[in-house]
Design a protein around this motif. Sequence first.
Motif, mmCIF file in Angstrom:
data_model
loop_
_atom_site.group_PDB
_atom_site.id
_atom_site.type_symbol
_atom_site.label_atom_id
_atom_site.label_comp_id
_atom_site.label_asym_id
_atom_site.label_seq_id
_atom_site.Cartn_x
_atom_site.Cartn_y
_atom_site.Cartn_z
ATOM 1 N N UNK A 19 -12.897 -57.365 -27.720
ATOM 2 C CA UNK A 19 -12.172 -56.412 -28.565
ATOM 3 C C UNK A 19 -13.113 -55.685 -29.527
ATOM 4 N N UNK A 20 -14.436 -55.765 -29.256
ATOM 5 C CA UNK A 20 -15.419 -55.099 -30.096
ATOM 6 C C UNK A 20 -15.769 -53.701 -29.595
ATOM 7 N N UNK A 21 -15.389 -53.390 -28.351
ATOM 8 C CA UNK A 21 -15.664 -52.063 -27.784
ATOM 9 C C UNK A 21 -14.393 -51.535 -27.150
ATOM 10 N N UNK A 22 -14.381 -50.240 -26.888
ATOM 11 C CA UNK A 22 -13.207 -49.617 -26.267
ATOM 12 C C UNK A 22 -12.942 -50.256 -24.905
ATOM 13 N N UNK A 23 -11.713 -50.677 -24.644
ATOM 14 C CA UNK A 23 -11.413 -51.379 -23.392
ATOM 15 C C UNK A 23 -11.096 -50.418 -22.251
ATOM 16 N N UNK A 24 -10.919 -50.971 -21.087
ATOM 17 C CA UNK A 24 -10.293 -50.265 -19.971
ATOM 18 C C UNK A 24 -8.785 -50.338 -20.190
ATOM 19 N N UNK A 25 -8.099 -49.222 -20.082
ATOM 20 C CA UNK A 25 -6.646 -49.191 -20.191
ATOM 21 C C UNK A 25 -6.063 -49.332 -18.791
ATOM 22 N N UNK A 26 -5.295 -50.398 -18.561
ATOM 23 C CA UNK A 26 -4.772 -50.706 -17.218
ATOM 24 C C UNK A 26 -3.276 -50.409 -17.152
ATOM 25 N N UNK A 27 -2.891 -49.631 -16.133
ATOM 26 C CA UNK A 27 -1.506 -49.184 -15.961
ATOM 27 C C UNK A 27 -0.979 -49.656 -14.611
ATOM 28 N N UNK A 28 0.221 -50.182 -14.604
ATOM 29 C CA UNK A 28 0.809 -50.792 -13.407
ATOM 30 C C UNK A 28 1.601 -49.785 -12.578
ATOM 31 N N UNK A 29 2.102 -50.271 -11.450
ATOM 32 C CA UNK A 29 2.869 -49.444 -10.533
ATOM 33 C C UNK A 29 4.363 -49.453 -10.829
ATOM 34 N N UNK A 30 5.094 -48.718 -10.011
ATOM 35 C CA UNK A 30 6.537 -48.523 -10.140
ATOM 36 C C UNK A 30 7.286 -49.852 -10.120
#
Length: 365
Positions: free
Chosen positions: A48-59
Amino acid sequence: MTTHEAEATTTTHTSESNGIESEHEQPPMDVRINMPWGYVVGRWYGNRQVRPILALHGWLDNLGTWDKLLPLLPKHLGVLCIDLPGHGYSSKLPEGIAYHFVDYLCVILRIMEEYNWSKVSLMAHSMSAMLCFIFASLYPHRLDMLISIDIVRTRYRKPPSQIDYLRTNIERYMVEDERFANAKREEPPAYTWQDLEHVLHKGSGKSVNLENCHHILERNVAKSTKYPDKYFFSRDGRCKYYFEFHTSPPFAAELARTIRNVPYCVIKGSESNFIDEESQEVIDILRSNNPHFQLHEVEGTHHVHLNNAPGVAAIINPFIMHHRPPQLETWTVDEGNELPDAVKKFALAVDDAENVKRRKRKSNL
């Protein structure tokens, strides 16, 4: 640390329950991000010290779709997984309001504003991979990495089919909206856990292996108050009839042409037909216009990241390491532990670069 990080509840899941925590890693942190209609719930794994990957799920899925893949990803970046509106534990839209593709697009921008990110790294599956294709075409300058699982473009429908789709979607949405209103007064139908697993397995076209259904069900159902051993679907049924962002082939091709110099990795499930011959024009454009575009095929179904996480990780880990390599100051290791090989190589590269600078400075004296 943002307000949401400070206010978030730190979870206490063990490696036995989710396979993600290890002896030297931070436990995942639950976050709640305010939106105009309510809030979006997420879970921040790892650094949590650097910008993360933003993960988005499916339908109709939720952030549980990433459970099997997350433990296999590089540890120098965190991953912020979210439940999209109406899914998982996130707020549902108000009664009488239909879900639209643009709503989900705005969620990305609102999260970026909340955490003050000038750029975003995205990892997405299915519906969200379509969403990120649009995002990349609109905001290529704000995207530094995109990983798409089993989708590479928006959906096409011929005009007669599109007219029928709109009519049917509106009518079915009206039915679901009435059910949504009734659910506030009366509990929806309940099922045993085993029945729910079979419903999800069959409803996904057997894309989600039966043994992996629990990863998605855990955030999409609630325990019945009438029947102690049964559960009901708690996600918003109106999401089934959300309004997609449809394009024609020429429009999709034009969108693809705007995505230049964006690290873009697409993974196709070998048993899936979501990336087909109609996707080829977009793929060809991305290959010709974007030197950082990659397309790989991994054995598996549409939910290849859930059913074959090692195969997917083997592709995306080098991609992540190349385009967002470790920064030495973000690493913390306990005494006696060595830095990973990737970080050692990165350190040597930094040292070499500094030595070159020193030699140049000396030569100018």
